[in-house]
Motif scaffolding. Structure first.
Motif, PDB file in Angstrom:
ATOM      1  N   GLY A 131     -26.013  50.160  -8.128  1.00 21.77           N
ATOM      2  CA  GLY A 131     -27.438  50.279  -8.422  1.00 21.77           C
ATOM      3  C   GLY A 131     -27.806  50.741  -9.809  1.00 21.77           C
ATOM      4  N   ALA A 132     -27.253  51.881 -10.256  1.00 24.53           N
ATOM      5  CA  ALA A 132     -27.633  52.435 -11.550  1.00 24.53           C
ATOM      6  C   ALA A 132     -27.050  51.650 -12.723  1.00 24.53           C
ATOM      7  N   ALA A 133     -26.253  50.626 -12.421  1.00 24.65           N
ATOM      8  CA  ALA A 133     -25.811  49.716 -13.494  1.00 24.65           C
ATOM      9  C   ALA A 133     -26.965  48.839 -13.958  1.00 24.65           C
ATOM     10  N   PHE A 134     -28.017  48.732 -13.131  1.00 22.45           N
ATOM     11  CA  PHE A 134     -29.226  47.979 -13.479  1.00 22.45           C
ATOM     12  C   PHE A 134     -28.897  46.569 -13.970  1.00 22.45           C
ATOM     13  N   ASP A 135     -28.049  45.881 -13.214  1.00 24.10           N
ATOM     14  CA  ASP A 135     -27.718  44.478 -13.516  1.00 24.10           C
ATOM     15  C   ASP A 135     -27.193  44.276 -14.938  1.00 24.10           C
ATOM     16  N   GLY A 136     -26.440  45.231 -15.412  1.00 24.33           N
ATOM     17  CA  GLY A 136     -25.804  45.096 -16.724  1.00 24.33           C
ATOM     18  C   GLY A 136     -26.467  45.890 -17.831  1.00 24.33           C
ATOM     19  N   LEU A 137     -27.638  46.462 -17.563  1.00 29.68           N
ATOM     20  CA  LEU A 137     -28.333  47.218 -18.611  1.00 29.68           C
ATOM     21  C   LEU A 137     -27.531  48.450 -19.024  1.00 29.68           C
ATOM     22  N   ALA A 138     -26.905  49.131 -18.059  1.00 25.05           N
ATOM     23  CA  ALA A 138     -26.104  50.314 -18.391  1.00 25.05           C
ATOM     24  C   ALA A 138     -24.950  49.944 -19.317  1.00 25.05           C
ATOM     25  N   ALA A 139     -24.266  48.843 -19.015  1.00 23.46           N
ATOM     26  CA  ALA A 139     -23.161  48.402 -19.875  1.00 23.46           C
ATOM     27  C   ALA A 139     -23.673  47.993 -21.251  1.00 23.46           C
ATOM     28  N   LEU A 140     -24.797  47.295 -21.296  1.00 18.85           N
ATOM     29  CA  LEU A 140     -25.372  46.882 -22.576  1.00 18.85           C
ATOM     30  C   LEU A 140     -25.692  48.086 -23.451  1.00 18.85           C
ATOM     31  N   LEU A 141     -26.359  49.087 -22.887  1.00 18.59           N
ATOM     32  CA  LEU A 141     -26.729  50.268 -23.671  1.00 18.59           C
ATOM     33  C   LEU A 141     -25.487  51.043 -24.098  1.00 18.59           C
ATOM     34  N   GLY A 142     -24.494  51.128 -23.220  1.00 16.57           N
ATOM     35  CA  GLY A 142     -23.257  51.812 -23.590  1.00 16.57           C
ATOM     36  C   GLY A 142     -22.569  51.125 -24.755  1.00 16.57           C
ATOM     37  N   MET A 143     -22.527  49.807 -24.740  1.00 15.88           N
ATOM     38  CA  MET A 143     -21.871  49.069 -25.828  1.00 15.88           C
ATOM     39  C   MET A 143     -22.661  49.180 -27.127  1.00 15.88           C
ATOM     40  N   LEU A 144     -23.985  49.141 -27.038  1.00 14.66           N
ATOM     41  CA  LEU A 144     -24.801  49.293 -28.245  1.00 14.66           C
ATOM     42  C   LEU A 144     -24.631  50.666 -28.873  1.00 14.66           C
ATOM     43  N   ASN A 145     -24.245  51.651 -28.076  1.00 17.93           N
ATOM     44  CA  ASN A 145     -24.053  53.011 -28.570  1.00 17.93           C
ATOM     45  C   ASN A 145     -22.598  53.340 -28.835  1.00 17.93           C
ATOM     46  N   SER A 146     -21.759  52.328 -28.947  1.00 14.98           N
ATOM     47  CA  SER A 146     -20.333  52.562 -29.184  1.00 14.98           C
ATOM     48  C   SER A 146     -20.111  53.348 -30.468  1.00 14.98           C
ATOM     49  N   CYS A 147     -19.182  54.309 -30.402  1.00 22.27           N
ATOM     50  CA  CYS A 147     -18.838  55.088 -31.590  1.00 22.27           C
ATOM     51  C   CYS A 147     -17.714  54.436 -32.389  1.00 22.27           C
ATOM     52  N   ALA A 148     -17.150  53.349 -31.879  1.00 25.11           N
ATOM     53  CA  ALA A 148     -16.054  52.672 -32.557  1.00 25.11           C
ATOM     54  C   ALA A 148     -16.587  51.724 -33.625  1.00 25.11           C
ATOM     55  N   LEU A 149     -15.811  51.549 -34.690  1.00 20.79           N
ATOM     56  CA  LEU A 149     -16.210  50.667 -35.774  1.00 20.79           C
ATOM     57  C   LEU A 149     -15.973  49.203 -35.400  1.00 20.79           C
ATOM     58  N   GLY A 150     -16.825  48.329 -35.920  1.00 20.23           N
ATOM     59  CA  GLY A 150     -16.591  46.895 -35.804  1.00 20.23           C
ATOM     60  C   GLY A 150     -16.981  46.271 -34.494  1.00 20.23           C
ATOM     61  N   VAL A 151     -17.813  46.952 -33.690  1.00 18.47           N
ATOM     62  CA  VAL A 151     -18.226  46.409 -32.394  1.00 18.47           C
ATOM     63  C   VAL A 151     -19.619  45.805 -32.515  1.00 18.47           C
ATOM     64  N   SER A 152     -19.742  44.522 -32.206  1.00 16.08           N
ATOM     65  CA  SER A 152     -21.048  43.880 -32.074  1.00 16.08           C
ATOM     66  C   SER A 152     -21.247  43.520 -30.608  1.00 16.08           C
ATOM     67  N   VAL A 153     -22.487  43.320 -30.200  1.00 14.17           N
ATOM     68  CA  VAL A 153     -22.796  43.162 -28.781  1.00 14.17           C
ATOM     69  C   VAL A 153     -23.688  41.931 -28.576  1.00 14.17           C
ATOM     70  N   VAL A 154     -23.363  41.127 -27.570  1.00 19.04           N
ATOM     71  CA  VAL A 154     -24.225  40.011 -27.182  1.00 19.04           C
ATOM     72  C   VAL A 154     -24.964  40.383 -25.904  1.00 19.04           C
ATOM     73  N   ASN A 155     -25.762  39.469 -25.418  1.00 13.75           N
ATOM     74  CA  ASN A 155     -26.607  39.748 -24.257  1.00 13.75           C
ATOM     75  C   ASN A 155     -25.776  39.818 -22.968  1.00 13.75           C
ATOM     76  N   ILE A 156     -26.405  40.312 -21.921  1.00 13.37           N
ATOM     77  CA  ILE A 156     -25.741  40.481 -20.624  1.00 13.37           C
ATOM     78  C   ILE A 156     -25.289  39.124 -20.081  1.00 13.37           C
ATOM     79  N   ASP A 157     -24.025  39.057 -19.679  1.00 11.99           N
ATOM     80  CA  ASP A 157     -23.410  37.857 -19.090  1.00 11.99           C
ATOM     81  C   ASP A 157     -23.326  36.680 -20.054  1.00 11.99           C
ATOM     82  N   ASN A 158     -23.455  36.934 -21.360  1.00  8.75           N
ATOM     83  CA  ASN A 158     -23.455  35.845 -22.345  1.00  8.75           C
ATOM     84  C   ASN A 158     -22.053  35.615 -22.913  1.00  8.75           C
ATOM     85  N   GLY A 159     -21.140  35.204 -22.039  1.00  4.94           N
ATOM     86  CA  GLY A 159     -19.802  34.861 -22.510  1.00  4.94           C
ATOM     87  C   GLY A 159     -19.819  33.696 -23.470  1.00  4.94           C
ATOM     88  N   PHE A 160     -20.708  32.744 -23.248  1.00  4.51           N
ATOM     89  CA  PHE A 160     -20.835  31.592 -24.143  1.00  4.51           C
ATOM     90  C   PHE A 160     -21.135  32.046 -25.569  1.00  4.51           C
TER      91      PHE A 160
END
Length: 240
Positions: free
Chosen positions: A196-225
């Motif tokens: 439930g609190a994963a909010f259909d990927g929103l939790a993962a998206l926000l966690g990745m956008l706040n990554s402390c590691a260098l060189g990480v870019s983020v695409v949209n939820i479920d956007n493997g393409f």
């Protein structure tokens, strides 16, 4: 092509009639996208009928651009496309249909790290996309942060790659861990996997956008393409 005898005047006139786009009534197929160096349009199947997807695919295949792909397809879409183009490849887990691939392979390997087996549909979408663009792909499955030793066992393999695509749901922590072990670009893909609190990927998206590691870019939820395309362009740019 006309001067070289590869194309008749009649065929050339027919092609010019459809430039810069071909109006199918329900879709205007952009045939100039390949001319602009972007590759042909990719068909997003969701909310389209099987007949519409098949017609757009046929229109794209009349031209020479590559790759020709359908994303987020269902079984009915695949049947309609394969009826007219039996040479196409259907990937039911990821909903990908590959009708034409890029023949020239860029140097370097794209590694796709998949956090859990539940994330495989999105990871496969990224893998199939990068492969359709001619990339060599190395898919590593079930290396999520709940058992980091599983990723540590693949460090040498990881460090031989040119680009990482990291696919994860839940809290989305795997891209940060992977980026700490890898000096190249990391493309993070949040998935809608989680409770439930994963909010259909929103939790993962926000966690990745706040990554402390260098060189990480983020695409949209479920956007493997999208991740697969970015990785392919990175490798192609390195060859130019």
């Amino acid at each position: 092509m006309v001067a070289e005898g590869q194309l008749s005047v009649t065929e050339a006139e027919a092609r010019f009639a459809h430039l810069p786009f071909e109006d199918l009534g329900f879709a205007r197929v952009d045939h100039h996208r390949a001319v602009r160096g972007l590759g042909p349009e990719v068909i997003y199947a969701r909310s389209k009928t099987p007949e519409q997807v098949a017609a757009i695919a046929t229109a794209l295949l009349r031209r020479e651009g590559a790759p020709v792909l359908v994303t987020k397809a269902e079984e009915a879409h695949a049947r309609a496309v394969l009826d007219g183009h039996p040479e196409a490849s259907w990937h039911p887990r990821s909903g990908m249909i590959v009708l034409r691939r890029v023949s020239r392979a860029p140097s370097g390997t794209v590694m796709v790290l998949c956090a859990g087996t539940s994330d495989l549909p999105v990871a496969e979408e990224a893998s199939v996309t990068a492969e359709a663009f001619g990339c060599g792909v190395d898919l590593v499955v079930d290396v999520g942060v709940a058992g980091p030793h599983r990723l540590f066992a693949e460090v040498e393999r990881l460090q031989r790659s040119a680009v990482l695509i990291v696919v994860a749901g839940m809290e989305g922590a795997l891209p940060s861990l992977a980026a700490g072990l890898f000096g190249g670009p990391v493309i993070a893909v949040p998935t809608s996997v989680g409770y439930g609190a994963a909010f259909d990927g929103l939790a993962a998206l926000l966690g990745m956008l706040n990554s402390c590691a260098l060189g990480v870019s983020v695409v949209n939820i479920d956007n493997g393409f999208g991740a697969g395309v970015i990785a392919a362009r990175m490798l192609a740019r390195g060859d130019s």
